[in-house]
Write a protein that holds these residues in place. Sequence first.
Motif, mmCIF file in Angstrom:
data_model
loop_
_atom_site.group_PDB
_atom_site.id
_atom_site.type_symbol
_atom_site.label_atom_id
_atom_site.label_comp_id
_atom_site.label_asym_id
_atom_site.label_seq_id
_atom_site.Cartn_x
_atom_site.Cartn_y
_atom_site.Cartn_z
ATOM 1 N N THR A 1 0.842 -1.185 0.000
ATOM 2 C CA THR A 1 0.000 0.000 0.000
ATOM 3 C C THR A 1 0.884 1.244 0.000
ATOM 4 O O THR A 1 2.114 1.144 0.039
ATOM 5 C CB THR A 1 -0.930 0.053 1.240
ATOM 6 O OG1 THR A 1 -0.205 0.564 2.371
ATOM 7 C CG2 THR A 1 -1.489 -1.327 1.573
ATOM 8 N N CYS B 1 -3.861 -9.029 5.430
ATOM 9 C CA CYS B 1 -4.617 -8.481 4.307
ATOM 10 C C CYS B 1 -6.043 -8.145 4.737
ATOM 11 O O CYS B 1 -6.568 -7.073 4.405
ATOM 12 C CB CYS B 1 -4.614 -9.480 3.150
ATOM 13 S SG CYS B 1 -5.522 -8.935 1.687
ATOM 14 N N TYR C 1 -6.167 -4.959 7.035
ATOM 15 C CA TYR C 1 -6.036 -3.693 6.305
ATOM 16 C C TYR C 1 -7.330 -3.375 5.559
ATOM 17 O O TYR C 1 -7.766 -2.217 5.504
ATOM 18 C CB TYR C 1 -4.862 -3.752 5.327
ATOM 19 C CG TYR C 1 -4.651 -2.438 4.610
ATOM 20 C CD1 TYR C 1 -4.056 -1.360 5.259
ATOM 21 C CD2 TYR C 1 -5.074 -2.266 3.294
ATOM 22 C CE1 TYR C 1 -3.879 -0.143 4.616
ATOM 23 C CE2 TYR C 1 -4.899 -1.053 2.644
ATOM 24 C CZ TYR C 1 -4.304 0.004 3.316
ATOM 25 O OH TYR C 1 -4.143 1.208 2.678
ATOM 26 N N LYS C 2 -7.960 -4.399 5.005
ATOM 27 C CA LYS C 2 -9.243 -4.187 4.310
ATOM 28 C C LYS C 2 -10.301 -3.684 5.286
ATOM 29 O O LYS C 2 -11.091 -2.791 4.965
ATOM 30 C CB LYS C 2 -9.693 -5.474 3.624
ATOM 31 C CG LYS C 2 -10.983 -5.346 2.827
ATOM 32 C CD LYS C 2 -11.259 -6.583 2.012
ATOM 33 C CE LYS C 2 -10.498 -6.575 0.700
ATOM 34 N NZ LYS C 2 -11.007 -5.598 -0.277
ATOM 35 N N THR D 1 -9.695 0.035 6.336
ATOM 36 C CA THR D 1 -9.880 1.000 5.247
ATOM 37 C C THR D 1 -11.274 0.949 4.626
ATOM 38 O O THR D 1 -11.731 1.938 4.055
ATOM 39 C CB THR D 1 -8.845 0.778 4.130
ATOM 40 O OG1 THR D 1 -8.893 -0.585 3.693
ATOM 41 C CG2 THR D 1 -7.440 1.101 4.627
ATOM 42 N N GLU D 2 -11.971 -0.191 4.741
ATOM 43 C CA GLU D 2 -13.266 -0.330 4.077
ATOM 44 C C GLU D 2 -14.403 -0.756 5.009
ATOM 45 O O GLU D 2 -15.568 -0.709 4.628
ATOM 46 C CB GLU D 2 -13.163 -1.367 2.943
ATOM 47 C CG GLU D 2 -12.137 -1.029 1.878
ATOM 48 C CD GLU D 2 -12.030 -2.119 0.824
ATOM 49 O OE1 GLU D 2 -13.038 -2.823 0.594
ATOM 50 O OE2 GLU D 2 -10.930 -2.285 0.246
ATOM 51 N N LEU E 1 -17.080 -7.324 2.457
ATOM 52 C CA LEU E 1 -15.813 -6.708 2.060
ATOM 53 C C LEU E 1 -15.068 -7.502 0.990
ATOM 54 O O LEU E 1 -14.037 -7.055 0.488
ATOM 55 C CB LEU E 1 -14.900 -6.527 3.285
ATOM 56 C CG LEU E 1 -15.454 -5.639 4.408
ATOM 57 C CD1 LEU E 1 -14.437 -5.537 5.551
ATOM 58 C CD2 LEU E 1 -15.816 -4.256 3.892
ATOM 59 N N TRP F 1 -13.427 -10.334 1.234
ATOM 60 C CA TRP F 1 -12.180 -10.990 1.637
ATOM 61 C C TRP F 1 -12.375 -12.488 1.820
ATOM 62 O O TRP F 1 -13.323 -12.933 2.460
ATOM 63 C CB TRP F 1 -11.650 -10.424 2.956
ATOM 64 C CG TRP F 1 -10.419 -11.148 3.422
ATOM 65 C CD1 TRP F 1 -9.133 -10.901 3.075
ATOM 66 C CD2 TRP F 1 -10.374 -12.288 4.296
ATOM 67 N NE1 TRP F 1 -8.284 -11.804 3.674
ATOM 68 C CE2 TRP F 1 -9.024 -12.666 4.433
ATOM 69 C CE3 TRP F 1 -11.360 -13.025 4.970
ATOM 70 C CZ2 TRP F 1 -8.616 -13.738 5.222
ATOM 71 C CZ3 TRP F 1 -10.958 -14.103 5.751
ATOM 72 C CH2 TRP F 1 -9.599 -14.451 5.881
#
Length: 359
Positions: free
Chosen positions: A24, A233, A236-237, A240-241, A317, A319
């Motif tokens: 990122t 991973c 972080y998703k 941020t989301e 999301l 994932w």
Amino acid sequence: MMILITGGAGFIGSAVIRHIIERTTASVVNVDKLTYAGNVESIATHSDNERYHFVQADICDAQKISDIFDKYQPTAVMHLAAESHVDRSIDGPADFMQTNIIGTFTLLEAARSYWSTLPESQKIAFRFHHISTDEVYGDLEGTEDLFTEETPYEPSSPYSASKASSDHIVRAWYRTYGLPVIVTNCSNNYGPYHFPEKLIPHVILNALDAKSLPIYGDGSQIRDWLYVEDHACALYKVVTEGEVGQTYNIGGHNEKTNIEVVETLCSILDELKPISENPAFASSSLSKYNELITFVKDRPGHDVRYAIDASKIEKTLGWVPEESFETGIRKTVEWYLNNENWWKRVLNGEYQLERIGDK
């Protein structure tokens, strides 16, 4: 984006930092007390990166934490700092109460004070992401159920009770003060840079050193296993989301009994580092690593089964874990075989592969 990560020198925290720096454009300030399990070598390749900053600090130190907020002006917090080993919590629960409960409270208050001074647009964008464990939900013994985000809390150990407490405190700061929080609860992590007191690295390193492989009870306890880089991973998703006020369960879709895990590790070691090529077995008559397995007295209050329903994070999301247990566990064994210098330096410190949690 500037993300304040507590516990970034730990196992999961260092994986999160590596993910952020490598994949990122965000910047990181890593706040870590550097207890026995903290190791800055886990992020050594990024220590000179201009987007990475390190501060040695205890999250219970209110003034120090407040100063860090003022200096680095984070847009998000990812709170991973915690005492995390069940066996250690049985031997000495006080540290778990102090770090996991009082430390979380101290961090929340510093975050709330800082957040309240931000311009409205920055207040809306700010996130406090609290990273927790599936152990807060208790035991799934005798059922085929999975832990969902609505499963009632029923912690069994001093560790899981302290994490459950911190989860409730975080949600209270959202409900009472409006602090924009998100909570995640994950299943058992494994992978590179894992501190050797945990099951998988403990078994790998004991096996390589021709030591016994102690299995609690009969080894029938079931855990869901999540490769740490997949978890990084996902985290972080989420930060941020993810939606403010929500909880997301993160799991690897890999239910295995402890004895299955140990047998798998032994099988991979038989292939990659046969006993016949291991000098530690020079005077041994053993031919397979699983001959080192020994069954020992079970841990007090040992939960029988954990299993995560991770459908919410997949649906909302997008994932899903990239690694299966088979691919992730092989990568893990290969990493330990190829990074002897890292784990030997760890073993030269306080931890020497002793068994704890049964004093």
